[in-house]
Motif scaffolding. Structure first.
Motif: not given
Length: 133
Positions: A22-46
């Motif tokens: 099931k796709p994540p419902a929010t952007i935060e859920e999407y970020i939390a589901a990604q590999p740890e090394e990507a999460q900081d980049y995704l949070r900064q972009i968001n």
């Protein structure tokens, strides 16, 4: 053809990266589901996008974080070695002179995990997308 053993979807490439379930419902859920090394980049972009276009709606579209105002304005998604920023072909063309350090294709900008993020530029692109769409 490779078939994912978790979700049963078929892909051309073996071990194709994709989202199972099931796709994540929010952007935060999407970020939390990604590999740890990507999460900081995704949070900064968001954060850069959100700060630049605060009046837009956040949602998940095509299983990607999306900023929407009557239509999809800008999206981003994690890949193995980069974050894909999807502002559309017109935006990539409008910012071509500022994007020479990045791999681009029609409507896509690749932001490598190995390089610092151009957060100010990402904000400018997001604002341009809101104003020109």
């Amino acid at each position: 053809m490779w078939v994912c053993p978790k979700c049963g979807r078929s892909f051309k490439n073996v071990d194709q990266s994709h989202y199972c379930g099931k796709p994540p419902a929010t952007i935060e859920e999407y970020i939390a589901a990604q590999p740890e090394e990507a999460q900081d980049y995704l949070r900064q972009i968001n954060a850069a996008i959100k700060a630049s276009i605060p009046e837009t709606k956040e949602k998940i579209s095509w299983s990607m974080p999306t900023y929407w105002k009557g239509r999809n304005l800008i999206q981003f998604a994690a890949s193995k070695r980069h974050v894909g920023l999807y502002p559309g072909p017109e935006a990539v063309e409008a910012f071509a002179a500022q994007l020479t350090e990045y791999k681009t294709s029609k409507g896509t900008i690749q932001l490598l995990y190995s390089k610092p993020l151009p957060l100010e530029l990402i904000g400018e692109i997001a604002k341009w997308c809101e104003e020109n769409n």
